[in-house]
Motif scaffolding. Structure first.
Motif, PDB file in Angstrom:
ATOM      1  N   ALA A 756       0.864  -1.189   0.000  1.00  0.00           N
ATOM      2  CA  ALA A 756       0.000   0.000   0.000  1.00  0.00           C
ATOM      3  C   ALA A 756       0.891   1.227   0.000  1.00  0.00           C
ATOM      4  CB  ALA A 756      -0.915  -0.012   1.210  1.00  0.00           C
ATOM      5  N   ARG A 757       0.663   2.108  -1.001  1.00  0.00           N
ATOM      6  CA  ARG A 757       1.478   3.312  -1.132  1.00  0.00           C
ATOM      7  C   ARG A 757       0.595   4.538  -0.952  1.00  0.00           C
ATOM      8  NH1 ARG A 757       4.207   0.594  -5.615  1.00  0.00           N
ATOM      9  NH2 ARG A 757       6.294  -0.030  -4.947  1.00  0.00           N
ATOM     10  N   ARG A 758       1.207   5.576  -0.363  1.00  0.00           N
ATOM     11  CA  ARG A 758       0.488   6.821  -0.108  1.00  0.00           C
ATOM     12  C   ARG A 758       0.125   7.530  -1.411  1.00  0.00           C
ATOM     13  NH1 ARG A 758      -2.024  10.639   0.311  1.00  0.00           N
ATOM     14  NH2 ARG A 758      -2.001  12.369   1.780  1.00  0.00           N
ATOM     15  N   SER A 759       0.972   7.456  -2.448  1.00  0.00           N
ATOM     16  CA  SER A 759       0.747   8.181  -3.707  1.00  0.00           C
ATOM     17  C   SER A 759      -0.132   7.428  -4.694  1.00  0.00           C
ATOM     18  CB  SER A 759       2.100   8.468  -4.379  1.00  0.00           C
ATOM     19  OG  SER A 759       2.793   7.250  -4.625  1.00  0.00           O
ATOM     20  N   ALA A 760      -0.510   6.213  -4.374  1.00  0.00           N
ATOM     21  CA  ALA A 760      -1.261   5.378  -5.320  1.00  0.00           C
ATOM     22  C   ALA A 760      -2.747   5.710  -5.258  1.00  0.00           C
ATOM     23  CB  ALA A 760      -1.032   3.901  -5.021  1.00  0.00           C
ATOM     24  N   GLY A 761      -3.468   5.254  -6.312  1.00  0.00           N
ATOM     25  CA  GLY A 761      -4.909   5.381  -6.320  1.00  0.00           C
ATOM     26  C   GLY A 761      -5.541   4.201  -5.628  1.00  0.00           C
ATOM     27  N   VAL A 762      -6.756   4.395  -5.075  1.00  0.00           N
ATOM     28  CA  VAL A 762      -7.433   3.326  -4.323  1.00  0.00           C
ATOM     29  C   VAL A 762      -8.875   3.220  -4.764  1.00  0.00           C
ATOM     30  CG1 VAL A 762      -5.959   3.472  -2.270  1.00  0.00           C
ATOM     31  CG2 VAL A 762      -7.938   4.984  -2.478  1.00  0.00           C
ATOM     32  N   ARG A 763      -9.412   2.004  -4.633  1.00  0.00           N
ATOM     33  CA  ARG A 763     -10.834   1.743  -4.860  1.00  0.00           C
ATOM     34  C   ARG A 763     -11.360   0.997  -3.641  1.00  0.00           C
ATOM     35  NH1 ARG A 763      -8.964   0.058 -10.065  1.00  0.00           N
ATOM     36  NH2 ARG A 763      -9.480   1.580 -11.682  1.00  0.00           N
ATOM     37  N   LEU A 764     -12.594   1.352  -3.249  1.00  0.00           N
ATOM     38  CA  LEU A 764     -13.239   0.687  -2.116  1.00  0.00           C
ATOM     39  C   LEU A 764     -14.217  -0.342  -2.669  1.00  0.00           C
ATOM     40  CD1 LEU A 764     -13.582   0.625   0.975  1.00  0.00           C
ATOM     41  CD2 LEU A 764     -15.429   2.300   0.713  1.00  0.00           C
ATOM     42  N   LEU A 765     -13.999  -1.612  -2.306  1.00  0.00           N
ATOM     43  CA  LEU A 765     -14.842  -2.703  -2.790  1.00  0.00           C
ATOM     44  C   LEU A 765     -15.709  -3.201  -1.645  1.00  0.00           C
ATOM     45  CD1 LEU A 765     -12.156  -4.754  -4.791  1.00  0.00           C
ATOM     46  CD2 LEU A 765     -13.552  -2.867  -5.579  1.00  0.00           C
ATOM     47  N   VAL A 810     -12.944  -4.116   1.288  1.00  0.00           N
ATOM     48  CA  VAL A 810     -11.614  -4.369   0.750  1.00  0.00           C
ATOM     49  C   VAL A 810     -11.150  -3.140  -0.025  1.00  0.00           C
ATOM     50  CG1 VAL A 810     -10.220  -5.818  -0.782  1.00  0.00           C
ATOM     51  CG2 VAL A 810     -12.007  -6.845   0.630  1.00  0.00           C
ATOM     52  N   ILE A 811      -9.902  -2.756   0.191  1.00  0.00           N
ATOM     53  CA  ILE A 811      -9.316  -1.606  -0.514  1.00  0.00           C
ATOM     54  C   ILE A 811      -8.335  -2.131  -1.563  1.00  0.00           C
ATOM     55  CG2 ILE A 811      -7.943   0.490  -0.297  1.00  0.00           C
ATOM     56  CD1 ILE A 811      -8.967   0.722   2.575  1.00  0.00           C
ATOM     57  N   GLU A 812      -8.575  -1.727  -2.826  1.00  0.00           N
ATOM     58  CA  GLU A 812      -7.681  -2.119  -3.927  1.00  0.00           C
ATOM     59  C   GLU A 812      -6.742  -0.959  -4.218  1.00  0.00           C
ATOM     60  OE1 GLU A 812      -8.783  -4.349  -7.915  1.00  0.00           O
ATOM     61  OE2 GLU A 812      -9.025  -2.190  -8.170  1.00  0.00           O
ATOM     62  N   ILE A 813      -5.444  -1.237  -4.183  1.00  0.00           N
ATOM     63  CA  ILE A 813      -4.445  -0.202  -4.417  1.00  0.00           C
ATOM     64  C   ILE A 813      -3.833  -0.416  -5.804  1.00  0.00           C
ATOM     65  CG2 ILE A 813      -2.360   0.919  -3.552  1.00  0.00           C
ATOM     66  CD1 ILE A 813      -3.928  -1.359  -1.135  1.00  0.00           C
ATOM     67  N   PHE A 814      -3.740   0.686  -6.623  1.00  0.00           N
ATOM     68  CA  PHE A 814      -3.205   0.567  -7.982  1.00  0.00           C
ATOM     69  C   PHE A 814      -2.453   1.842  -8.339  1.00  0.00           C
ATOM     70  CE2 PHE A 814      -7.350   2.481  -8.256  1.00  0.00           C
ATOM     71  CZ  PHE A 814      -7.184   3.516  -9.158  1.00  0.00           C
ATOM     72  N   GLU A 815      -1.623   1.749  -9.369  1.00  0.00           N
ATOM     73  CA  GLU A 815      -0.880   2.892  -9.902  1.00  0.00           C
ATOM     74  C   GLU A 815      -1.166   3.033 -11.387  1.00  0.00           C
ATOM     75  OE1 GLU A 815       3.198   2.189  -9.054  1.00  0.00           O
ATOM     76  OE2 GLU A 815       3.108   3.202  -7.103  1.00  0.00           O
ATOM     77  N   ARG A 816      -1.182   4.287 -11.869  1.00  0.00           N
ATOM     78  CA  ARG A 816      -1.403   4.561 -13.302  1.00  0.00           C
ATOM     79  C   ARG A 816      -0.070   4.949 -13.942  1.00  0.00           C
ATOM     80  NH1 ARG A 816      -6.194   7.165 -11.234  1.00  0.00           N
ATOM     81  NH2 ARG A 816      -8.096   6.174 -12.051  1.00  0.00           N
ATOM     82  N   GLU A 817       0.141   4.438 -15.156  1.00  0.00           N
ATOM     83  CA  GLU A 817       1.338   4.797 -15.909  1.00  0.00           C
ATOM     84  C   GLU A 817       0.952   5.140 -17.344  1.00  0.00           C
ATOM     85  OE1 GLU A 817       4.058   1.580 -15.950  1.00  0.00           O
ATOM     86  OE2 GLU A 817       2.661   0.143 -16.832  1.00  0.00           O
ATOM     87  N   GLU A 818       1.648   6.127 -17.911  1.00  0.00           N
ATOM     88  CA  GLU A 818       1.388   6.562 -19.272  1.00  0.00           C
ATOM     89  C   GLU A 818       2.340   5.850 -20.223  1.00  0.00           C
ATOM     90  OE1 GLU A 818       1.674  10.739 -19.581  1.00  0.00           O
ATOM     91  OE2 GLU A 818      -0.149  11.139 -18.414  1.00  0.00           O
ATOM     92  N   VAL A 819       1.747   5.332 -21.318  1.00  0.00           N
ATOM     93  CA  VAL A 819       2.525   4.632 -22.333  1.00  0.00           C
ATOM     94  C   VAL A 819       2.456   5.436 -23.621  1.00  0.00           C
ATOM     95  CG1 VAL A 819       2.801   2.491 -23.636  1.00  0.00           C
ATOM     96  CG2 VAL A 819       2.002   2.421 -21.260  1.00  0.00           C
ATOM     97  N   THR A 820       3.608   5.817 -24.152  1.00  0.00           N
ATOM     98  CA  THR A 820       3.651   6.599 -25.391  1.00  0.00           C
ATOM     99  C   THR A 820       3.220   5.744 -26.567  1.00  0.00           C
ATOM    100  OG1 THR A 820       5.472   7.892 -24.489  1.00  0.00           O
ATOM    101  CG2 THR A 820       5.097   8.014 -26.869  1.00  0.00           C
ATOM    102  N   ARG A 821       2.314   6.267 -27.381  1.00  0.00           N
ATOM    103  CA  ARG A 821       1.805   5.516 -28.539  1.00  0.00           C
ATOM    104  C   ARG A 821       2.476   6.013 -29.818  1.00  0.00           C
ATOM    105  NH1 ARG A 821      -4.240   6.904 -28.381  1.00  0.00           N
ATOM    106  NH2 ARG A 821      -4.365   5.427 -30.111  1.00  0.00           N
ATOM    107  N   THR A 822       2.584   5.126 -30.759  1.00  0.00           N
ATOM    108  CA  THR A 822       3.158   5.467 -32.068  1.00  0.00           C
ATOM    109  C   THR A 822       2.248   4.964 -33.167  1.00  0.00           C
ATOM    110  OG1 THR A 822       4.450   3.414 -32.103  1.00  0.00           O
ATOM    111  CG2 THR A 822       5.530   5.394 -31.226  1.00  0.00           C
ATOM    112  N   LEU A 823       2.341   5.596 -34.335  1.00  0.00           N
ATOM    113  CA  LEU A 823       1.578   5.155 -35.493  1.00  0.00           C
ATOM    114  C   LEU A 823       2.273   3.980 -36.157  1.00  0.00           C
ATOM    115  CD1 LEU A 823       0.724   8.612 -37.038  1.00  0.00           C
ATOM    116  CD2 LEU A 823      -0.876   7.055 -35.951  1.00  0.00           C
ATOM    117  N   ASP A 824       1.489   3.033 -36.624  1.00  0.00           N
ATOM    118  CA  ASP A 824       2.077   1.879 -37.303  1.00  0.00           C
ATOM    119  C   ASP A 824       2.612   2.292 -38.672  1.00  0.00           C
ATOM    120  OD1 ASP A 824       1.370   0.379 -35.153  1.00  0.00           O
ATOM    121  OD2 ASP A 824      -0.590  -0.182 -35.995  1.00  0.00           O
TER     122      ASP A 824
END
Length: 824
Positions: A756-765, A810-824
């Motif tokens: 469990a991290r302080r900077s992460a996002g959480v969801r309450l289930l 139950v508390i679900e802890i998650f982190e978001r990350e950005e992925v750079t997209r490219t054109l095929d």
């Protein structure tokens, strides 16, 4: 209104549209409805009209009557049909009578007008004769007065003269003469000098009056003769063939009919059109006017200007043998240009950027046997599809080059399709057979998948193993080409106006617009006037593939043509015309047609389309660019490649593409739209470079199309929004809920999995259902605020702006990350 039986009829008069109920009337107890269509009037009975007692009499042949139709119904239908026919006959008779009445009215008005003109002419003639008679009498009186004054009067006694109360008759003329002499003393010297001379006007009795011409006198005599004979006095009508375009001005229409403009305007006003002589009317209205004036109509359109370059069928005796046109096609880097170099004994590849061909090259080769061959070398890159298509359309034979160490590739398949679409014979040249890993049999096997069966596989397509490095098989390849050309029996007529295809076009700094033209028929001479696409010009110079100036170019000869007024499109057809006016008119028509086509293609005609287009533009990010290239074919290929870059979120928009150096105008357009300039084998002039540096416009130079496409694709990828991905890092179970003053509800939790991290996002289930998603307000272990808590440890958590927590959640802890997209 009522009929003969006294039955009442209700309905509408006039203006009823076809298919509308116009009249209804009672028929006993049955109410019938009259429906008036566009052509006839039918009585349709109401339901129940066919019952017994309705007054209908059975009629018609029962054997020919449709099933389910009673005798009474059939009788009513027959009666309605007869009534409709009678009504139609009455209407036709009424129309005929109305037309006859209009003709009689027109004839009456014409007769009244002619009678009025005749009376006016007769009145003028009588007035003129009366004036001449008075003038003649005045002259006779003057002559008599002069004679009386010249003769001496005899002496008479006073007694004899005294009773006379009136003056002598000659006294008045003498007084008039004295007064006229006194008035004439003030006239000029010339009048006094010529006063005693006899003029032609005086001799003919028309002094001081305008004399009629001989033709006028003859027309007057003819009218008098016709009038004496009792015939109509009308001039003969000249019937003309009037050429009528799609739209014409009223004054021009009158001019072409040789009629008075006032008469044409009057006829139009009688038709209900209030127009002036400077207004334009459509062709259908003008045709009615022409027919009313008794002339013949010849409809023409704007496209008729191209009739002067219609293709002429050549007779068999005029045809002469011509060299074959061979196009070298295949995948990129399979050795097409190297093979052509070996045949020409030249070094073209050394001058190509990156070692790949990016233009269409046209060359003529003379073999050892004296045969002249015309070769076209096409690029193999995927972006140059249109170039390969053009090469296949103007060619007689296609040489498909396939590398023995690489086999069949995508552009090889495309070249095969182009050759099949153009229906031209194909010769397969298996190149690079000198390499250790060469496998010609694999090439032949791969070609079977695309319905190309070579001779060694019992097919009809010739195949030759060649090597551009060692020169192996070149003689066999030329022999195969000569054999194929002999089978085709290629002929053309050199003694006619030239016709050719533009292979490539460019804007040269010193020479202006230059087009590489392959003459297909006829002979192109220096000084010929021609039209090519939307451009026209006069041949100022012809330059062959060796850089030499020539006076003329016959069939199958590639030449550079100088003297155009603009850069044509690659693939346009060149036609020689007789005059410059014809060429200019055709070019102007084609330019207007192309402009209308582009406007129609990009126009949104309805409000829904405008809204849809605006909505699409809002959702799509655009990368604007400007493209300048050295030749028209490269610019076209780059624009097509740019259109393929992008997806539903981003696209590349080519604001402008052209041929020639980068100018200040291009820099100004790029600055206004915030777009970079892509220069392909061209450079910016000094003033454009200075302007670009001042205004911060980026100019990029490229010599290989790979690099340009990759850079634009990378820039367009930067406009894509980054993809957000969630990464699960842990679960925590709420064991107890505490109320803390100043904080609110705090959950006592146990981290059951992960961290469990302080900077992460959480969801309450709650019961595996997400009831809240947010961030943590606090994360404590014991009394200390911590950054993270490992699995198996207890901690205290509080949610930001949310207090509805319960034990067992139950508390679900998650982190978001950005992925750079490219054109095929």
């Amino acid at each position: 209104m009522s009929d003969n039986d006294g039955k009442k009829t209700l309905g509408l008069r006039g203006g009823a549209r076809p298919g509308n109920v116009k009249q209804s009337f009672s028929h006993g107890r049955t109410k019938n409805v009259v429906v008036e269509t566009k052509r006839k009037r039918v009585v349709v009975p109401k339901p129940g009209a066919g019952k017994p007692g309705g007054g209908a009499t059975p009629s018609g042949d029962p054997s020919r009557r449709p099933a389910g139709i009673s005798d009474a119904e059939m009788a009513r239908r027959m009666k309605a049909l007869q009534a409709a026919k009678a009504r139609e006959a009455e209407e036709a008779a009424a129309r005929e009578a109305a037309e006859k009445a209009r003709e009689e009215e027109r004839a009456r008005r014409r007769a009244e007008q002619e009678a009025k003109e005749r009376e006016q002419r007769e009145a003028e003639e009588r007035a003129r004769q009366k004036a001449e008679e008075e003038e003649r009498k005045r002259k006779e009186a003057e002559e008599a007065a002069k004679r009386a004054a010249a003769a001496p009067a005899p002496e008479e006694p006073k007694a004899a003269r005294a009773p006379a109360s009136k003056p002598a008759p000659a006294a008045a003329p003498r007084k008039q003469d004295r007064e006229r002499e006194q008035r004439g003393r003030g006239k000029g010297r010339d009048d006094n000098r010529r006063s005693g001379k006899l003029t032609l006007g005086q001799a003919t009795g028309g002094e001081g009056n305008r004399q009629r011409s001989m033709a006028s006198m003859k027309r007057k005599q003819e009218r008098a003769r016709q009038k004496a004979m009792g015939g109509p006095v009308e001039r003969e009508k000249v019937i003309r063939d009037v050429q009528l375009p799609e739209a014409i001005m009223v004054s021009e229409l009158a001019n072409r009919m040789a009629e008075r403009v006032a008469d044409v305007v009057k006829a139009l006003m009688q038709m209900g059109m209030m127009v002036t002589q400077n207004q334009t009317i459509d062709a259908d209205t003008a045709e009615l006017i022409i027919e009313e004036f008794g002339h013949k109509v010849t409809r023409v359109s704007d496209s008729d200007v191209e009739d002067v370059i219609k293709e002429v069928e050549d007779s068999e005796e005029d045809l002469q043998p011509r060299p074959p046109v061979i196009t070298i096609m295949g995948h990129v880097d399979h050795g097409k240009t190297s093979l052509l170099d070996a045949i020409r004994d030249a070094r073209v590849v050394a001058g190509e950027a990156g070692g790949i061909t990016q233009h269409i090259g046209a060359y003529q080769v003379k073999t050892d046997g004296g045969t002249t061959l015309t070769f076209l070398d096409t690029p193999g890159h995927a972006a140059f599809t249109s170039m390969r298509s053009r090469g296949a359309q103007v060619t007689d034979i296609v040489v498909l080059v396939v590398a023995a160490d690489d086999a069949v590739m995508p552009q090889t398949i495309e070249a095969i399709n182009h050759a099949k679409a153009a229906e031209v014979p194909m010769i397969v040249a298996i190149n690079k057979v000198d390499k250790p890993d060469a496998n010609p049999d694999k090439v032949r096997t791969d070609l079977l998948q695309h319905e190309v069966i070579v001779e060694k596989m019992s097919g009809e397509v010739q195949d030759v193993e060649v090597s551009a490095v060692t020169g192996q098989g070149l003689d066999e390849l030329l022999e195969a080409i000569a054999l194929q050309a002999e089978i085709l029996e290629l002929k053309a007529n050199p003694d006619r106006a030239a016709q050719g295809a533009v292979i490539e076009a460019q804007l040269d700094v010193g020479r202006g617009p230059v087009a590489t033209v392959l003459v297909q028929n006829g002979t192109l001479h220096q000084g010929d006037i021609f039209v090519v696409g939307e451009q026209y010009g006069k041949v100022r110079a012809l330059i062959n593939d060796k850089g030499e100036r020539v006076k003329e170019a016959g069939p199958s000869v590639p030449v550079e043509v100088l003297g155009l007024n603009g850069t044509p499109e690659a693939g346009d057809v060149l036609n020689v015309t007789e005059t410059e006016a014809q060429a200019r008119e055709i070019a102007a028509y084609r330019e207007q047609a192309a402009k209308d086509k582009r406007a129609a293609a990009g126009a949104a005609t309805t409000l829904e389309q405008l809204m849809q287009k605006a909505k699409e533009d809002e959702n799509v990010a655009e990368l604007p660019i400007l493209v300048k290239a050295d030749v028209q074919g490269s610019a076209e290929a780059i624009v097509q490649a740019m259109e393929k870059i992008g997806n539903d979120e981003v696209r590349v928009r080519v604001l402008h593409s052209g041929v020639g150096a980068i100018t200040e105008t291009d820099v100004g357009l790029a600055e206004a739209s915030g777009a970079p300039i892509m220069g392909f084998n061209v450079r910016a002039n000094a003033s454009a470079r200075n302007t670009a540096n001042q205004k911060g416009v980026e100019i990029r130079y490229y010599s290989v199309i790979y690099d340009l496409v990759d850079d634009v694709k990378a820039a367009a990828s930067g406009l894509l929004s980054a993809e957000i991905r969630e990464k699960f890092i842990g679960y925590a179970e709420i064991r107890e809920v505490f109320k803390v003053t100043g904080v609110g509800k705090v959950a006592g939790c146990l981290v059951t999995e992960g961290v469990a991290r302080r900077s992460a996002g959480v969801r309450l289930l709650r019961d595996n259902v997400v009831i809240h998603e947010g961030t943590l307000k606090t994360l404590k272990r014991f009394k200390d605020e911590v950054a993270e808590v490992q699995s198996g440890q207890e901690c205290g958590m509080a949610f930001e702006n949310y207090d509805d927590i319960r034990a067992g959640d139950v508390i679900e802890i998650f982190e978001r990350e950005e992925v750079t997209r490219t054109l095929d």
